[in-house]
Design a protein around this motif. Structure first.
Motif, short mmCIF file in Angstrom:
data_model
loop_
_atom_site.label_atom_id
_atom_site.label_comp_id
_atom_site.label_asym_id
_atom_site.label_seq_id
_atom_site.Cartn_x
_atom_site.Cartn_y
_atom_site.Cartn_z
N THR A 1420 0.71 -1.19 0.01
CA THR A 1420 0.06 0.08 -0.01
C THR A 1420 0.97 1.27 0.04
OG1 THR A 1420 -0.26 0.07 2.50
CG2 THR A 1420 -1.98 -1.10 1.28
N MET A 1421 2.11 1.22 0.56
CA MET A 1421 2.91 2.46 0.53
C MET A 1421 4.25 1.99 -0.10
SD MET A 1421 2.54 3.45 4.41
CE MET A 1421 3.24 4.94 4.31
N SER A 1422 4.91 3.06 -0.77
CA SER A 1422 6.27 2.80 -1.33
C SER A 1422 7.24 2.25 -0.56
CB SER A 1422 6.55 4.09 -2.08
OG SER A 1422 6.46 4.89 -1.09
N GLU A 1423 7.10 3.00 0.85
CA GLU A 1423 8.38 2.56 1.81
C GLU A 1423 7.65 2.21 2.91
OE1 GLU A 1423 10.95 5.67 2.58
OE2 GLU A 1423 11.68 5.65 0.16
N SER A 1424 8.36 1.16 3.79
CA SER A 1424 7.75 0.69 5.07
C SER A 1424 8.03 1.89 5.95
CB SER A 1424 8.47 -0.73 5.59
OG SER A 1424 8.16 -1.36 4.63
N VAL A 1425 7.08 1.98 7.01
CA VAL A 1425 7.21 3.07 8.00
C VAL A 1425 7.02 2.24 9.34
CG1 VAL A 1425 5.94 5.04 9.12
CG2 VAL A 1425 5.96 4.82 6.39
N LEU A 1426 7.76 2.68 10.43
CA LEU A 1426 7.76 1.97 11.70
C LEU A 1426 6.64 2.66 12.62
CD1 LEU A 1426 9.20 0.29 13.87
CD2 LEU A 1426 10.55 2.50 14.54
N ARG A 1427 5.79 1.87 13.01
CA ARG A 1427 4.82 2.14 13.92
C ARG A 1427 5.29 2.72 15.34
NH1 ARG A 1427 -0.36 -1.34 16.00
NH2 ARG A 1427 -1.80 0.47 16.16
N ASN A 1428 5.40 4.02 15.60
CA ASN A 1428 5.62 4.43 17.05
C ASN A 1428 4.64 5.16 17.68
OD1 ASN A 1428 5.32 6.83 15.58
ND2 ASN A 1428 7.47 7.23 15.37
N GLU A 1429 4.83 5.79 18.87
CA GLU A 1429 3.87 6.39 19.82
C GLU A 1429 3.02 7.48 19.05
OE1 GLU A 1429 5.24 7.67 23.17
OE2 GLU A 1429 6.02 5.81 23.90
N SER A 1430 3.64 8.09 18.28
CA SER A 1430 2.91 9.19 17.40
C SER A 1430 2.08 8.70 16.68
CB SER A 1430 4.07 10.27 16.74
OG SER A 1430 4.65 9.55 15.88
N VAL A 1431 2.49 7.64 15.74
CA VAL A 1431 1.45 7.22 14.81
C VAL A 1431 0.19 6.46 15.52
CG1 VAL A 1431 1.26 5.09 13.26
CG2 VAL A 1431 3.30 6.54 13.23
N ILE A 1432 0.49 5.75 16.59
CA ILE A 1432 -0.48 5.14 17.40
C ILE A 1432 -1.45 5.97 17.97
CG2 ILE A 1432 -1.17 3.85 19.62
CD1 ILE A 1432 1.94 2.34 19.11
N GLN A 1433 -0.97 7.35 18.36
CA GLN A 1433 -1.77 8.27 18.83
C GLN A 1433 -2.83 8.94 17.77
OE1 GLN A 1433 0.34 11.57 20.74
NE2 GLN A 1433 -1.50 12.50 21.54
N GLN A 1434 -2.19 9.24 16.51
CA GLN A 1434 -2.93 9.58 15.57
C GLN A 1434 -3.95 8.48 15.16
OE1 GLN A 1434 -0.16 10.36 12.17
NE2 GLN A 1434 0.77 12.09 13.15
N GLN A 1435 -3.63 7.20 15.26
CA GLN A 1435 -4.71 6.31 14.95
C GLN A 1435 -5.72 6.42 16.03
OE1 GLN A 1435 -2.83 2.50 14.77
NE2 GLN A 1435 -1.81 3.18 12.47
#
Length: 1533
Positions: A1420-1435
């Motif tokens: 789904t994305m061109s590059e892999s992204v690490l799932r950190n706290e900011s990403v979790i908070q946004q979700q």
């Protein structure tokens, strides 16, 4: 199957009857159901040619290995009943060593009782002996008592040995032991072969009946043959040894009917016995002054005691056979009694009937009774109680319930045996003021009810057999009571002696006591005489008075002792028994009907081992109540020897009402189960009836119908032609109407008789029970119209003016003639006036031309008024003239009478035909009034039919083929029943409405009925067939139309077609994502009709067959393993050429001519049986719908009218067809592109593992076909040539594959399908079918384009695929040798395909490893992204927003729901308030009404009270006045 119908004579005991047609002997089945052929029918010639010395019976082969010359029965030893234990078998030479065996020694008498007591433990033996004596008595008793004894029937004359079948034959002893016996079985006299081996038990006692003459063999041989017949029907598991088998039928051929004796039908049984059995009557007292000898006077009782031969049998409801009763006042019935031998022989059918002999007036019957023997394992307590009562009564009369046997019923009696003494004459003075006899008693007297005397005389051989008789007391007088009735009185008054009630009746019961005493004395004396000595009392002696009895006894006593002994053993013993006790003792009444005494006999016999249901039809039509004796014989198992056992079953006959117009089964009339022979009487009301006989029997059956009215009995083809005739009630009603018309004509000039004749005519043509004035007027109008139609038909519409005047004078109907006669039409046009004048006054041509000018212009008002005035004047004159013709003596009356008499002369020449036509026309014009006629009920049984036959060729097994496809025109709305006759195991008929192009809801797999409305294009009938596992030989297929109307469906073209061309396409099944089975394109050059059929190798597959036009579905059908579109019309894209249109017109004209000839053939009296078609077709139309009563077809006028209607119908239909052809084919705006495809539904075709491998190979082959086989550097010109060569090789390859597939149609490992397109042979060239290869062509074109743009692309792709397979494939054994993956450009086109195929075949057998699919996953994305706290908070934030939005929406929804609920509550409250207001207003109004009613009621009560007070006051005043008057009278005294 053989059948015999018509009048039938009872065959004599000798050989004087004519030989019958021999039944075909059934062949032995392979499963060994029976070992020997059915016993053949009796033939005198066969007996005369019989070989008695070598044991060869006619065509029978000698048994090999036989040493002794003695004959052994090839059917083996007979099986005796269980009570008789066989120890050994002996021949006469062995057990008659001291005597010479003979067949018969004493030909005047025999004794079968004295020497056979050891076998009377067997019920079968008792019945054999009893029934032989019964037949001997019925035939020979009168002849033995005559001065010159002559035996009419001899039991030994059923035996043939060493003799020929001649009238003077004598059976002789055969030392070889072979004998032929003539016995009745399964509907005819048959030849039964037996040997002379006799069974013996351990005590060396013979186990077959024998006479006192030890060397006589006839009882043993006759019993052996009878037991042979009995073994085919007796069940081992039954409660009786006899079951339903009767010996008397085997000896005489009479039909047995068993009637259970049940209490609710005793009165009917008594009346029935009085009709069929001679009745004893008291002799009339002779006048003392007349001295007449006995020879010149015949007593009245002898006249009444003659043989009754007319009886109708009773049948109880719910199929219980209980007694028969006939109405009184019928013809005199003769009874079996005093007749001369010649008369008796003729009555019994023992002499040949001459052609001039009158038919029998009433049937003859013989009756005997039987009791049900006690079964030790009986569990029914009620049956045990009845058996106990029966046993007690039977012992009183000298019979035994344990030893059951038949007793012959000889006489009935309703009077005392001895006339009661006449009372002494009273002097005249005692007749004056006779004293009444007063009986003093303390108890109330009940009136004595005298029961009518009912006695039955029975004859039996087994009176007092192993039984101590219970004597009946003779003193019926009751003695005076020794005790004083009441209690002892304490007083000393003189007591009054009370006598018993029997003495209180005095002389009133004296006669009854005398008769009872006489009866008891007679019974006791007869029983005592039976114990000591039994005289041979003839029937007329027993019917005489007591003096005649004593004279006969003295004459008999004067005979010698030897003669008396011989007569004692040859005559059964008789006794009188009350009818009440008779019904208690016996449970069944056996009635034997003599078939030769019935006017009509119909028989059907069939032997089949399949056990299939057989159908017969019976048509009966009579003006009197109908009684039919139905006899059913069933052969449920073949001959059983003592070493064989077979399962027991019964044959079933069901008789029910039937009609070809109804699908539902009719009402059940009769149902019989039997393993031997059973009969019953079917009673039908007046009218016409159709009965269906359904027979189910394991081996064979025989049906025998006896009746006094003519019938038609047989298969459908024999019965259905008779249904075209009018019924008897219809003819009777029609002739009554026309006779009433003739009566009016004959009395037309009689002033007194004419009103009576007109009234009788009105009663005749009006339905019974119609009293409504309006209905009567309508019926009179219908009669007038039908009568005028008949006049027009007779006169052929010539010289009608004179008959119009006579008709109006006859009916006084001034508006009943056709609309063309406008004398009384009431119109004011000048044309009507011209018609009147022209019809009455002859005009010249010039005047007609001048008058014709009035038709072209509009008249003025003055001209219209003048015309009306002239018409009114003419109308008045004409009516006065008609009324004057009714007055006798006038010229008009004489002219009308002469006119009617001339017409009546013509009518009398064909009276019945014209009468039927008149009533039939009345039925057509008014159906409502027709239904009220009694004869209308017979219309349900009136039918017409027509057959269409076509031939088909030999068909292989497991094949589908088209049998029939034709269009039929239905001339009017009618109920039609369609029936198919064919030997094909699976055949189905489809019917399509050509107007709606829809299939009828009923498929007519069997005969069914459906209402066919009239349409424009007719109906298409299509018959398809499957052959099954066995090949089907060629034969005929027949379609039958059955309807109540004579105008049956007819072919749209003159001759049918049976030559069809079938295009068959067969390929393997390859699954795909679209579930598409196949797809073909269809192109036609002319309008084409075809039948489409699809069949799959798996019969459980659901398939959908579709026909598409421009990718739009036109029609479809769903089937399981097989789908058929019966008819589909393909339209061409090209307009019809002038030559085709011309050809169409020629076909139309030929069809018109064919219809004309067909109609003329229908109208003729001789209907055409076969219509010869072309050599290609074998269609035969058997037009059987013409009948004598169908006058409309025979008439010239109606034939012309019908022909014009048919021509108009055909022209209309053909014009529509031609318009459709021109519109659909010639219109350039609409083009057709048809395609046929089939889909697999519900994924219902799963494949096995082997089938999947085969399908995989087929898929790879398809891929190879798509691959590019050209290289890029080939020139364009050479490429085209190679492409053509490639297409040619591809076609050849596909043909080879198809041929190889069709060569193995039965291979179960290969899933395949078959498409068949059936067309007419002459139209096959106009159809072109091509497989849909558009997808393959597109892929191939795409790859060719790629190859031309980038040469070598295909080779590179193939190399990459091979590298991938070699990289991830598991090498089980060793590495495969890799081929050179870079071939030269020249060899690429040749080596690449072969290398690819080899590599694929190798890699298919390898096991695959787990493959890393990550390179092939979609990201789904061109590059892999690490799932950190900011990403979790946004979700989480986005998730909460979604939840909040959902909550808001939920809150809004709940608010809206609450709002709607409040609105509903408010609406409910408003509605309740409205209804409460309505209820309150209603109660208020009701209260007002009640108050008014109560006030009115109070007023009435008050008025009534005042009235009563006034009446009371008046009454009081009157009483006071009376008292006053009485007081005054007293004072005066």
């Amino acid at each position: 199957m053989a059948s015999r119908a018509g009048r039938r004579k009872e065959p004599p005991s000798r050989s004087s009857f004519s030989p019958r047609i021999v039944f075909p002997r059934p062949t032995l089945p392979s499963d060994g159901k029976w070992r020997f052929p059915i016993w053949p029918e009796w033939d005198d010639a066969d007996i005369s040619a019989e070989k008695w010395d070598t044991g060869k019976a006619g065509k029978e082969k000698p048994v090999k290995g036989r040493i002794s010359p003695e004959f052994d029965d090839p059917e083996g030893k007979i099986k005796l009943p269980a009570p008789l234990k066989v120890h050994s078998w002996k021949r006469p030479q062995e057990f008659l060593a001291k005597e010479v065996p003979v067949i018969v020694q004493n030909e005047t008498s025999f004794d079968l009782v004295s020497a056979n007591e050891h076998i009377f433990c067997c019920e079968l033996m008792r019945w054999i002996v009893s029934e032989i004596y019964a037949v001997w008595r019925i035939y020979n008793e009168n002849s033995l008592n005559s001065e010159t004894p002559m035996l009419v029937w001899k039991p030994w004359e059923h035996i043939y040995g060493l003799c020929k079948a001649t009238p003077e034959y004598v059976p002789l002893y055969n030392k070889f032991g072979k004998y032929a016996l003539k016995l009745y079985w399964m509907g005819c006299w048959r030849k039964i072969i037996v040997d002379d081996t006799m069974p013996f038990n351990e005590e060396e006692n013979l186990l077959l009946p024998a006479t006192t003459c030890q060397n006589e063999l006839w009882p043993m041989l006759l019993s052996k043959a009878i037991i042979k017949l009995a073994n085919t029907s007796i069940h081992e598991t039954g409660k009786r040894e006899m079951e339903e088998f009767t010996v008397l039928q085997t000896l005489t051929g009479w039909i047995p009917e068993v009637i259970p004796l049940q209490p609710e039908y005793f009165d009917k049984v008594w009346g029935f016995l009085k009709e069929i059995v001679p009745e004893f009557k008291m002799p009339e007292k002779k006048a003392p002054e007349l001295d007449i000898t006995e020879d010149d006077t015949k007593p009245e009782e002898t006249k009444d005691s003659e043989l009754k031969n007319g009886v109708s049998s009773m049948k109880k409801a719910d199929q219980k056979k209980v007694g028969k009763k006939k109405k009184g006042g019928e013809k005199e019935k003769s009874k079996v009694a005093l007749q001369s031998p010649a008369k008796l022989a003729k009555a019994q059918g023992l002499q040949d009937e001459t052609e001039n002999s009158p038919p029998p007036t009433q049937p003859e019957m013989v009756a005997y009774a039987g009791c049900t023997p006690l079964h030790l394992l009986e569990e029914d307590i009620f049956l045990l109680t009845r058996m106990a009562d029966s046993s007690e009564k039977m012992r009183q009369y000298g019979l035994s319930h344990i030893h059951s046997h038949p007793v012959l019923i000889t006489r009935t009696r309703s009077c005392p045996l001895v006339a009661p003494p006449e009372p002494p004459p009273l002097p005249p003075w005692k007749l004056l003021r006779q004293k009444k006899q007063v009986v003093v008693t303390s108890e109330p007297q009940e009136p004595v009810v005298e029961k009518p005397e009912k006695y039955v005389e029975i004859a039996s051989l087994f009176f007092k057999y192993k039984l101590n008789i219970i004597k009946i007391p003779t003193d019926t007088h009751f003695p005076q009571s020794a005790l004083k009735k009441g209690f002892r009185s304490i007083t000393r008054l003189t007591s009054v002696t009370e006598t018993d009630e029997s003495d209180s009746n005095g002389d009133m019961n004296q006669n009854r006591r005398h008769s009872n005493a006489d009866y008891s004395q007679e019974t006791t004396s007869m029983l005592q005489q039976n114990a000591e000595e039994h005289d041979n009392i003839s029937l007329d002696a027993k019917q005489m008075s007591e003096i005649a009895d004593t004279d006969m006894k003295s004459q008999t006593g004067a005979k010698s002792k030897d003669e008396t002994a011989s007569e004692d053993i040859s005559v059964s013993k008789e006794t009188w028994i009350t009818f009440e006790d008779f019904c208690v003792c016996f449970q069944n009444l056996y009635v034997f009907h003599k078939p030769h005494t019935y006017a009509y006999n119909y028989e059907k016999t069939g032997f089949k081992s399949s056990g299939e249901e057989v159908f017969y039809y019976l048509l009966v039509d009579s003006l009197m109540p109908i009684e039919i004796l139905v006899s059913f014989s069933a052969l449920v198992r073949w001959y059983v020897t003592e070493d064989t056992k077979q399962e027991c079953s019964t044959g079933v006959l069901r008789v029910e009402y039937f009609s070809w117009k109804s699908v539902t089964p009719g009402e059940l009339v009769l149902k019989m189960h039997t393993s031997a022979t059973k009969a019953n009487v079917v009673k039908l009301p007046v009218g016409r009836h159709i009965l269906l006989f359904r027979v189910t029997c394991p081996i064979g059956h025989h049906i025998h119908l006896c009746t006094m009215v003519p019938c038609v009995f047989g298969e459908e083809d024999a019965v259905i032609p008779a249904l075209q005739k009018e019924s008897s009630r219809f003819i009777e009603q029609a002739t009554a109407i026309l006779k009433a018309v003739g009566n009016v004509i004959n009395n037309f000039s009689n002033k007194d008789e004419l009103p009576k004749a007109l009234k009788k005519l009105e009663v005749a043509h009006c339905p019974p029970g119609v009293h409504d004035t309006k209905t009567v007027k309508e019926n009179v109008k219908v009669f007038n119209d039908a009568f005028w139609y008949l006049i027009e038909y007779i006169l052929d519409k010539k010289d009608l003016y004179r008959y119009k005047f006579a008709f109006r004078s006859f009916t006084l109907d001034f508006k009943g003639i056709s609309e063309r006669d406008t004398v009384f039409s009431g119109s004011y046009s000048t044309s009507s006036f011209v018609d009147v004048t022209s019809s009455s006054i002859p005009s010249e041509c010039s005047e007609e031309k001048s008058l014709s000018s009035w038709e072209t212009r509009t008249p003025t008002s003055e001209e219209e008024a003048a015309a009306l005035k002239i018409q009114a004047i003419w109308r008045g004159f004409y009516i006065r003239k008609i009324l004057k013709s009714r007055e006798p003596g006038t010229k008009e009356n004489a002219d009308v009478e002469e006119t009617w008499k001339n017409l009546w002369t013509v009518i009398e020449l064909n009276f019945e035909q014209y009468a039927i036509m008149l009533l039939r026309e009345m039925f057509k014009r008014n159906r409502n009034s027709a239904e009220k006629f009694p004869c209308y009920g017979d219309e349900w049984c009136k039918m017409y039919f027509v057959d269409y036959a076509v031939s088909y060729a030999d068909q292989p097994p497991n094949a589908w083929f088209l049998v029939f496809r034709e269009i039929f025109i239905v001339p009017e709305d009618m109920l039609i029943s369609t029936k198919v006759f064919t030997s094909i195991p699976s055949c189905r008929l489809h019917v399509l409405d050509n107007d709606t192009e829809e299939e009828m809801p009923l498929a007519f797999f069997k005969a069914q009925s459906h209402v066919y409305p009239k349409n424009k294009k007719g109906y298409t009938f299509v018959a398809e067939a499957h052959t099954g596992e066995q090949p089907v030989p060629g034969g005929k297929w027949r379609l039958r139309f059955i309807s109540s109307q004579s105008a049956l469906p007819f072919l749209a073209r003159g001759a049918g077609n049976s030559s069809y061309s079938t295009q068959q396409f067969k390929e393997h099944y390859i699954p795909n994502n679209e579930f598409l089975l196949f797809r073909y394109f269809v192109k036609v050059t002319a309008p084409h009709t075809a039948t489409l059929q699809v069949q799959t190798s798996n019969s459980d597959v659901f398939i959908k067959l579709q026909v598409l036009d421009n990718e739009k579905e036109i029609t479809s059908v769903i089937g399981k393993g097989n789908a058929v579109i019966p008819v589909f019309n393909f339209w061409s894209n090209q307009p019809l050429l002038s030559s085709q249109l011309k050809k169409l017109h020629i076909i139309q004209s030929s069809r018109k001519k064919g219809l004309e000839t067909e109609h003329l053939n229908k109208g003729s009296n001789h209907s055409s049986k076969d219509s010869k078609a072309s050599s290609k077709t074998d269609l035969v139309q058997e037009s059987k719908a013409s009948s004598k009563t169908d006058l409309a077809q025979d008439s010239k006028a109606s034939s012309k009218t019908d022909l014009a209607q048919e021509h108009a119908l055909v022209l209309t239909d053909e014009s529509l067809v031609s318009e459709n052809f021109e519109n659909n084919d010639g219109s350039p705006q609409k083009s057709h592109q048809y395609s046929i495809q089939a889909l697999v539904l519900h994924d219902s075709w799963p494949l096995t593992e082997s089938e999947s491998l085969l399908v995989q190979e087929l898929k790879e082959l398809q891929k190879d076909e798509i691959k590019v086989k050209k290289i890029a550097n080939i020139h364009h010109s050479t490429k085209r040539l190679k492409d053509k060569a490639f297409e040619k090789t591809e076609k050849e390859k596909s043909h080879k594959e198809r041929a190889s597939l069709e060569s193995q149609p039965g291979d179960s490992k290969t899933p395949y399908w078959i498409l068949r397109i059936v067309s007419e042979q002459k139209e096959a060239d106009s159809l072109e079918v091509k497989k849909d290869t558009r997808q393959v062509d597109e892929i191939r074109a795409m790859k060719e384009a790629w190859e031309s743009a980038e040469p070598g692309r295909a080779v590179k792709a193939f190399q990459e695929r091979v590298r991938f397979i070699n990289k991830y494939a598991v090498k089980d054994s060793e590495k495969p040798e890799t081929a050179d993956l870079t071939p030269s450009s020249g060899e690429a086109g040749k080596q690449a395909p072969q290398t690819a195929i080899d590599s694929r075949l190798k890699t298919q057998q390898k096991k695959w490893e787990l493959i890393d699919l990550s390179p092939y996953t979609r990201k789904t994305m061109s590059e892999s992204v690490l799932r950190n706290e900011s990403v979790i908070q946004q979700q989480q934030i986005s998730q909460e927003e979604k939840v909040n939005r959902f909550r808001q929406l939920r809150t809004l929804a709940l608010e809206q729901r609450q709002k709607e609920e409040n609105e509903r509550i408010l609406l409910k409250q408003n509605i309740l308030e409205m209804y409460e207001n309505l209820q309150a207003s209603l109660d208020e109004a009701r209260g007002r009404v009640y108050s008014i009613r109560e006030a009115y009621r109070n007023q009435l009560l008050e008025a009534e009270r005042r009235k009563e007070e006034e009446l009371a006051a008046q009454e009081a005043a009157l009483q006071a006045e009376r008292k006053k008057k009485n007081a005054e009278k007293k004072k005066k005294r």
